[in-house]
Design a protein around this motif. Structure first.
Motif, PDB file in Angstrom:
ATOM      1  N   GLU A 123       4.608  -7.761  25.647  1.00  0.00           N
ATOM      2  CA  GLU A 123       3.961  -6.857  26.495  1.00  0.00           C
ATOM      3  C   GLU A 123       3.924  -5.496  26.235  1.00  0.00           C
ATOM      4  OE1 GLU A 123       1.678  -6.181  29.742  1.00  0.00           O
ATOM      5  OE2 GLU A 123       2.657  -8.001  29.360  1.00  0.00           O
ATOM      6  N   THR A 124       4.983  -4.999  25.420  1.00  0.00           N
ATOM      7  CA  THR A 124       4.869  -3.587  24.768  1.00  0.00           C
ATOM      8  C   THR A 124       3.720  -3.423  23.819  1.00  0.00           C
ATOM      9  OG1 THR A 124       7.162  -3.491  25.281  1.00  0.00           O
ATOM     10  CG2 THR A 124       6.302  -2.039  23.496  1.00  0.00           C
ATOM     11  N   GLU A 125       3.691  -4.618  22.853  1.00  0.00           N
ATOM     12  CA  GLU A 125       2.558  -4.712  21.896  1.00  0.00           C
ATOM     13  C   GLU A 125       1.277  -4.556  22.582  1.00  0.00           C
ATOM     14  OE1 GLU A 125       1.012  -4.208  18.121  1.00  0.00           O
ATOM     15  OE2 GLU A 125       2.806  -3.769  18.869  1.00  0.00           O
ATOM     16  N   LYS A 126       1.139  -5.309  23.519  1.00  0.00           N
ATOM     17  CA  LYS A 126      -0.387  -5.429  24.271  1.00  0.00           C
ATOM     18  C   LYS A 126      -0.656  -4.127  24.958  1.00  0.00           C
ATOM     19  CE  LYS A 126       0.224 -10.324  25.548  1.00  0.00           C
ATOM     20  NZ  LYS A 126       0.366 -11.320  26.523  1.00  0.00           N
ATOM     21  N   LEU A 127       0.247  -3.435  25.394  1.00  0.00           N
ATOM     22  CA  LEU A 127       0.166  -2.083  25.993  1.00  0.00           C
ATOM     23  C   LEU A 127      -0.154  -1.226  24.907  1.00  0.00           C
ATOM     24  CD1 LEU A 127       3.044  -1.942  28.778  1.00  0.00           C
ATOM     25  CD2 LEU A 127       0.546  -2.125  29.320  1.00  0.00           C
ATOM     26  N   ILE A 128       0.509  -1.095  23.798  1.00  0.00           N
ATOM     27  CA  ILE A 128       0.269  -0.371  22.584  1.00  0.00           C
ATOM     28  C   ILE A 128      -1.281  -0.327  22.290  1.00  0.00           C
ATOM     29  CG2 ILE A 128       0.553   0.191  20.298  1.00  0.00           C
ATOM     30  CD1 ILE A 128       3.634  -0.323  20.936  1.00  0.00           C
ATOM     31  N   ASN A 132      -4.091   2.358  22.567  1.00  0.00           N
ATOM     32  CA  ASN A 132      -4.644   2.997  21.173  1.00  0.00           C
ATOM     33  C   ASN A 132      -6.177   2.430  21.302  1.00  0.00           C
ATOM     34  OD1 ASN A 132      -2.684   4.574  20.203  1.00  0.00           O
ATOM     35  ND2 ASN A 132      -1.664   2.810  19.297  1.00  0.00           N
ATOM     36  N   TYR A 133      -6.473   1.553  21.515  1.00  0.00           N
ATOM     37  CA  TYR A 133      -8.112   0.848  21.641  1.00  0.00           C
ATOM     38  C   TYR A 133      -8.467   0.396  22.875  1.00  0.00           C
ATOM     39  CZ  TYR A 133      -6.318   0.259  16.713  1.00  0.00           C
ATOM     40  OH  TYR A 133      -5.892   0.733  15.295  1.00  0.00           O
ATOM     41  N   PRO A 134      -9.032   1.628  23.557  1.00  0.00           N
ATOM     42  CA  PRO A 134      -9.496   1.284  24.967  1.00  0.00           C
ATOM     43  C   PRO A 134     -10.998   0.563  24.986  1.00  0.00           C
ATOM     44  CG  PRO A 134      -9.924   3.750  24.259  1.00  0.00           C
ATOM     45  CD  PRO A 134      -8.944   3.039  23.330  1.00  0.00           C
ATOM     46  N   ASP A 135     -11.392   0.297  26.083  1.00  0.00           N
ATOM     47  CA  ASP A 135     -12.552  -0.374  26.292  1.00  0.00           C
ATOM     48  C   ASP A 135     -13.774   0.630  26.565  1.00  0.00           C
ATOM     49  OD1 ASP A 135     -12.248   0.997  28.836  1.00  0.00           O
ATOM     50  OD2 ASP A 135     -12.339  -1.109  29.910  1.00  0.00           O
ATOM     51  N   TYR A 136     -13.821   1.649  25.833  1.00  0.00           N
ATOM     52  CA  TYR A 136     -14.814   2.697  25.729  1.00  0.00           C
ATOM     53  C   TYR A 136     -15.060   3.484  24.331  1.00  0.00           C
ATOM     54  CZ  TYR A 136     -10.972   6.241  26.281  1.00  0.00           C
ATOM     55  OH  TYR A 136      -9.971   7.045  26.258  1.00  0.00           O
ATOM     56  N   ASP A 137     -16.056   3.694  23.892  1.00  0.00           N
ATOM     57  CA  ASP A 137     -16.370   4.101  22.527  1.00  0.00           C
ATOM     58  C   ASP A 137     -16.145   5.543  22.326  1.00  0.00           C
ATOM     59  OD1 ASP A 137     -17.703   1.718  22.101  1.00  0.00           O
ATOM     60  OD2 ASP A 137     -19.723   2.404  21.793  1.00  0.00           O
ATOM     61  N   ARG A 138     -15.837   5.755  21.055  1.00  0.00           N
ATOM     62  CA  ARG A 138     -15.542   7.388  20.832  1.00  0.00           C
ATOM     63  C   ARG A 138     -16.427   7.565  19.580  1.00  0.00           C
ATOM     64  NH1 ARG A 138      -9.804   6.236  21.535  1.00  0.00           N
ATOM     65  NH2 ARG A 138      -9.779   5.678  19.444  1.00  0.00           N
ATOM     66  N   GLY A 149      -8.675  15.288  19.959  1.00  0.00           N
ATOM     67  CA  GLY A 149      -7.224  15.401  19.258  1.00  0.00           C
ATOM     68  C   GLY A 149      -6.805  14.629  18.091  1.00  0.00           C
ATOM     69  N   ARG A 150      -5.744  14.084  17.955  1.00  0.00           N
ATOM     70  CA  ARG A 150      -5.339  13.120  16.889  1.00  0.00           C
ATOM     71  C   ARG A 150      -6.231  11.832  16.854  1.00  0.00           C
ATOM     72  NH1 ARG A 150      -1.247  13.030  12.891  1.00  0.00           N
ATOM     73  NH2 ARG A 150      -1.631  11.110  11.507  1.00  0.00           N
ATOM     74  N   LYS A 151      -6.701  11.510  17.860  1.00  0.00           N
ATOM     75  CA  LYS A 151      -7.603  10.323  17.811  1.00  0.00           C
ATOM     76  C   LYS A 151      -8.990  10.573  17.047  1.00  0.00           C
ATOM     77  CE  LYS A 151      -6.195   7.083  21.202  1.00  0.00           C
ATOM     78  NZ  LYS A 151      -4.946   7.563  21.578  1.00  0.00           N
ATOM     79  N   ASN A 152      -9.212  11.738  16.862  1.00  0.00           N
ATOM     80  CA  ASN A 152     -10.276  12.173  16.255  1.00  0.00           C
ATOM     81  C   ASN A 152     -10.393  11.729  14.840  1.00  0.00           C
ATOM     82  OD1 ASN A 152     -12.881  13.776  16.686  1.00  0.00           O
ATOM     83  ND2 ASN A 152     -12.455  14.728  14.998  1.00  0.00           N
ATOM     84  N   ILE A 153      -9.322  11.506  14.251  1.00  0.00           N
ATOM     85  CA  ILE A 153      -9.223  10.973  12.867  1.00  0.00           C
ATOM     86  C   ILE A 153      -8.525   9.666  12.892  1.00  0.00           C
ATOM     87  CG2 ILE A 153      -9.144  13.163  11.517  1.00  0.00           C
ATOM     88  CD1 ILE A 153      -6.098  12.898  11.355  1.00  0.00           C
ATOM     89  N   TYR A 198     -15.617   4.977  17.097  1.00  0.00           N
ATOM     90  CA  TYR A 198     -14.715   3.767  17.600  1.00  0.00           C
ATOM     91  C   TYR A 198     -15.342   2.914  18.355  1.00  0.00           C
ATOM     92  CZ  TYR A 198     -11.792   1.357  20.702  1.00  0.00           C
ATOM     93  OH  TYR A 198     -11.206   0.359  21.591  1.00  0.00           O
ATOM     94  N   ASN A 199     -15.793   1.753  17.920  1.00  0.00           N
ATOM     95  CA  ASN A 199     -16.684   0.538  18.439  1.00  0.00           C
ATOM     96  C   ASN A 199     -16.057  -0.374  19.398  1.00  0.00           C
ATOM     97  OD1 ASN A 199     -18.733  -1.148  18.920  1.00  0.00           O
ATOM     98  ND2 ASN A 199     -19.558  -0.683  16.684  1.00  0.00           N
ATOM     99  N   SER A 200     -15.891   0.017  20.560  1.00  0.00           N
ATOM    100  CA  SER A 200     -15.017  -0.737  21.477  1.00  0.00           C
ATOM    101  C   SER A 200     -15.782  -2.460  21.648  1.00  0.00           C
ATOM    102  CB  SER A 200     -15.179  -0.361  22.954  1.00  0.00           C
ATOM    103  OG  SER A 200     -16.138  -0.136  23.715  1.00  0.00           O
ATOM    104  N   GLN A 201     -17.142  -2.246  21.394  1.00  0.00           N
ATOM    105  CA  GLN A 201     -17.905  -3.746  21.514  1.00  0.00           C
ATOM    106  C   GLN A 201     -17.414  -4.551  20.368  1.00  0.00           C
ATOM    107  OE1 GLN A 201     -19.592  -4.019  24.418  1.00  0.00           O
ATOM    108  NE2 GLN A 201     -18.466  -2.141  24.890  1.00  0.00           N
ATOM    109  N   SER A 202     -17.126  -4.270  19.205  1.00  0.00           N
ATOM    110  CA  SER A 202     -16.597  -4.895  18.040  1.00  0.00           C
ATOM    111  C   SER A 202     -15.178  -5.044  18.220  1.00  0.00           C
ATOM    112  CB  SER A 202     -17.105  -4.047  16.854  1.00  0.00           C
ATOM    113  OG  SER A 202     -16.651  -4.714  15.688  1.00  0.00           O
ATOM    114  N   LYS A 203     -14.642  -6.410  18.559  1.00  0.00           N
ATOM    115  CA  LYS A 203     -13.280  -6.770  19.016  1.00  0.00           C
ATOM    116  C   LYS A 203     -12.737  -7.846  18.036  1.00  0.00           C
ATOM    117  CE  LYS A 203     -14.886  -7.688  23.140  1.00  0.00           C
ATOM    118  NZ  LYS A 203     -15.072  -7.760  24.544  1.00  0.00           N
TER     119      LYS A 203
END
Length: 283
Positions: A123-128, A132-138, A149-153, A198-203
């Motif tokens: 469950e921990t790995e699933k939550l991580i 780190n990889y949400p369901d929206y693009d960046r 912030g850090r997620k910019n890189i 960050y392409n949330s549609q490519s999984k």
């Protein structure tokens, strides 16, 4: 258009056949070229790759950056896709969704996939992975530092794509490093006024349940990397994201009554922290 998929392999016989099958089944009009850079293995990885990949060769001395760069030089595609042997495409549109933004009229020169934990992960790995990889693009570039912030890189070549011309122009992975070669490339892209998606549609499915010894070694390498590139990373402190992740994990595990994993979490994070500090403070 040709898409060159670069796959470093080490003792990967278990993974390779189902992975290549999934890649060959992708719904995409482009030609696919698969390049396997196979490190010396104790299994039959090299022969398996020679049978089912387009280009396969033996790597004498693996390096996370240099090995990938050398494979990229061999590629004939206009688009380079970097993957690891332990991913699995989530569906038949993983590749199409990943590369499409690169061939549109924009300043995006690199993209990377959303990673979903394998169903049998903790469950921990699933939550991580969810954090780190949400369901929206960046879209990340020089103007989005304060927003992400850090997620910019944040950029993962477990499943990523980039334009070969831009990759080579920016120096690609033509350097030796123990880990986080993808972060260095992200810094180059953003520093040169281009964007990363960050392409949330490519999984893809991708996750690790590290043993403590492996986690210590991994975070020691990360600490060493962050010390070496301290100047370049000073605008992108990882401390804030680390605190957010910890709070997210504690709340989520508590709500799910995963108290055993919660106890293990503190032990695991302590080991990772000590590994990180050891790497960061090493002479």
């Amino acid at each position: 258009m040709i898409i060159s998929i670069i796959l470093p392999v080490y003792n990967g016989e278990y993974y390779i056949k189902p992975l290549i099958k999934k890649i060959r089944e992708q719904e995409i009009s482009a030609e696919i070229e698969i390049i396997a850079a196979v490190s010396k293995s104790t299994d039959n990885s090299l022969n398996v790759c020679r049978d089912i990949c387009d280009i396969s060769y033996l790597v004498e001395n693996f390096n996370h950056a240099k090995t990938r760069h050398e494979a990229a030089i061999k590629a004939s595609g206009e688009v380079l896709v970097f993957i690891t042997q332990d991913i699995t495409p989530y569906d038949k549109y993983w590749l199409k969704n990943l590369v499409e933004p690169l061939i549109q009229d924009n300043d995006i020169v690199a993209t990377y996939s959303r990673q979903i934990a394998y169903p049998d992960s903790t469950e921990t790995e699933k939550l991580i992975r969810e954090f780190n990889y949400p369901d929206y693009d960046r879209i990340c570039n020089i103007n989005s530092k304060s927003k992400w912030g850090r997620k910019n890189i944040y950029y993962s070549d477990a499943a990523s794509a980039t334009l070969k011309e831009e990759f080579l122009k920016l120096g690609g992975y033509d350097f030796n490093i123990g880990t986080n070669e993808d972060v260095i490339y992200a810094l180059k892209v953003i520093g040169n006024g281009k964007s990363i998606l960050y392409n949330s549609q490519s999984k893809v499915y991708h996750s690790h349940d590290f043993e403590m010894k492996s986690a210590y070694k991994r975070y020691k390498l990360i600490g060493s990397f962050e010390k070496k590139y301290e100047k370049e990373l000073k605008e992108y402190s990882s401390l804030g994201e680390g605190k957010k992740l910890l709070i997210y994990l504690i709340i989520s595990l508590s709500k799910k009554f995963k108290f055993k994993e919660l106890i293990f979490l503190f032990l695991d994070l302590s080991i990772r922290y000590f590994g990180y500090r050891k790497g960061y403070t090493a002479e």
